[in-house]
Design an enzyme around this catalytic site. Structure first.
Site, PDB file in Angstrom:
ATOM      1  N   SER A 116       2.433  -6.382 -40.462  1.00  0.00           N
ATOM      2  CA  SER A 116       1.230  -7.153 -40.756  1.00  0.00           C
ATOM      3  C   SER A 116       1.511  -8.201 -41.837  1.00  0.00           C
ATOM      4  O   SER A 116       2.357  -9.061 -41.628  1.00  0.00           O
ATOM      5  CB  SER A 116       0.103  -6.173 -41.137  1.00  0.00           C
ATOM      6  OG  SER A 116      -1.133  -6.812 -41.192  1.00  0.00           O
ATOM      7  N   ASP A 121      -4.957  -5.866 -30.455  1.00  0.00           N
ATOM      8  CA  ASP A 121      -4.961  -6.159 -31.898  1.00  0.00           C
ATOM      9  C   ASP A 121      -5.969  -7.268 -32.198  1.00  0.00           C
ATOM     10  O   ASP A 121      -5.760  -8.418 -31.804  1.00  0.00           O
ATOM     11  CB  ASP A 121      -3.549  -6.574 -32.328  1.00  0.00           C
ATOM     12  CG  ASP A 121      -3.413  -6.737 -33.840  1.00  0.00           C
ATOM     13  OD1 ASP A 121      -4.452  -6.813 -34.524  1.00  0.00           O
ATOM     14  OD2 ASP A 121      -2.271  -6.780 -34.316  1.00  0.00           O
ATOM     15  N   HIS A 160      -3.977  -2.861 -34.081  1.00  0.00           N
ATOM     16  CA  HIS A 160      -3.176  -3.378 -35.207  1.00  0.00           C
ATOM     17  C   HIS A 160      -2.272  -2.287 -35.790  1.00  0.00           C
ATOM     18  O   HIS A 160      -1.249  -2.589 -36.399  1.00  0.00           O
ATOM     19  CB  HIS A 160      -4.110  -3.935 -36.286  1.00  0.00           C
ATOM     20  CG  HIS A 160      -3.406  -4.827 -37.259  1.00  0.00           C
ATOM     21  ND1 HIS A 160      -2.807  -6.016 -36.894  1.00  0.00           N
ATOM     22  CD2 HIS A 160      -3.180  -4.693 -38.605  1.00  0.00           C
ATOM     23  CE1 HIS A 160      -2.256  -6.586 -37.954  1.00  0.00           C
ATOM     24  NE2 HIS A 160      -2.461  -5.806 -39.001  1.00  0.00           N
TER      25      HIS A 160
HETATM   26  C1  MLT Z   1      -2.326 -11.036 -43.215  1.00  0.00           C
HETATM   27  O1  MLT Z   1      -1.259 -11.466 -43.606  1.00  0.00           O
HETATM   28  O2  MLT Z   1      -3.411 -11.306 -43.764  1.00  0.00           O
HETATM   29  C2  MLT Z   1      -2.308 -10.119 -42.041  1.00  0.00           C
HETATM   30  O3  MLT Z   1      -1.980 -10.741 -40.900  1.00  0.00           O
HETATM   31  C3  MLT Z   1      -3.505  -9.309 -41.888  1.00  0.00           C
HETATM   32  C4  MLT Z   1      -3.547  -8.291 -42.961  1.00  0.00           C
HETATM   33  O4  MLT Z   1      -2.598  -8.138 -43.683  1.00  0.00           O
HETATM   34  O5  MLT Z   1      -4.556  -7.606 -43.045  1.00  0.00           O
END
Ligand code: MLT
Length: 211
Positions: free
Chosen positions: A107, A157, A188
């Site tokens: 993420s 996701d 996710h």
């Molecule tokens: C981000 O970098 O904000 C991600 O893609 C989403 C997250 O970290 O919640």
């Protein structure tokens, strides 16, 4: 061990497998340097593990760069933080006598790894980007010929849609990376399929000649 280097609180675990590449673990929003250690051990048994904590706080939750809203990134901050993380990795390589690592990011951690690949092409040997999305709309025109990258997206996701990850795959391919983009039936959150794909990728990357 949790320590500080170049301003990054981090955890480092010595590797035990000869010939294995170190793994740079990059957690998601709200995680810390401990989050991905178990994942790293399963994906890359015997590899050295280098796991920094994201230095940005969003309502108390560590991240690797600032965002303006869900999925809307402060791109100037992305670039600055990618440079700082690259500085940390360079310092850690000297301090712990490491080869260039493979990033294993989830993420937000996958997004900073993608930014670092394109902004500081000398820093990583490769990257596993789990639930990543485009961190920079116009990334630098870096050259990363043959750098192996595995992107794994989830069909359901809502945060990092597969179409957005496909754009990131294109950006990386345009810069020469060898990108494998796999889509798994997941949201996710990570699943066993992610772990299996990441482990197979790291095993193959470790056998490939050093870049
Ligand atoms: C981000 O970098 O904000 C991600 O893609 C989403 C997250 O970290 O919640």
């Amino acid at each position: 061990m949790t320590d500080d280097l170049e301003g990054f609180t981090h955890r480092f675990e010595q590797g035990s497998a000869a010939g294995s590449l170190p793994i740079l673990l990059l957690h998601g929003t709200g995680g810390d340097e401990n989050d991905l250690i178990d994942l790293g051990r399963v994906v890359a048994p015997g590899s050295a593990l280098l796991s920094p904590r994201g230095p940005v706080l969003e309502h108390g939750m560590p991240r690797f760069f600032r965002r303006l809203a869900e999925g809307v990134f402060d791109e100037a901050d992305v670039k600055r933080r990618a440079d700082e993380l690259a500085g940390f990795v360079t310092a850690a390589r000297q301090h712990y006598a490491l080869e260039a690592p493979i990033a294993l990011g989830f993420s937000n951690g996958a997004n900073i790894a993608a930014a670092m690949l394109m902004q500081r092409p000398d820093v990583l040997s490769g990257a596993v980007l789990l639930r990543a999305m485009v961190p920079l709309v116009n990334p630098p025109a870096a050259s990363i010929p043959g750098t192996p990258v595995l992107l794994v997206s989830g069909t359901q996701d809502p945060i990092a849609p597969t179409s957005n990850a496909a754009q990131l795959a294109s950006q990386l391919r345009e810069r020469g990376a060898g990108v494998e983009h796999r889509i798994v039936p997941a949201g996710h959150g990570l699943t066993q399929a992610d772990v299996n794909l990441a482990a197979a990728f790291v095993k193959a990357a470790a056998k490939a000649p050093a870049l």
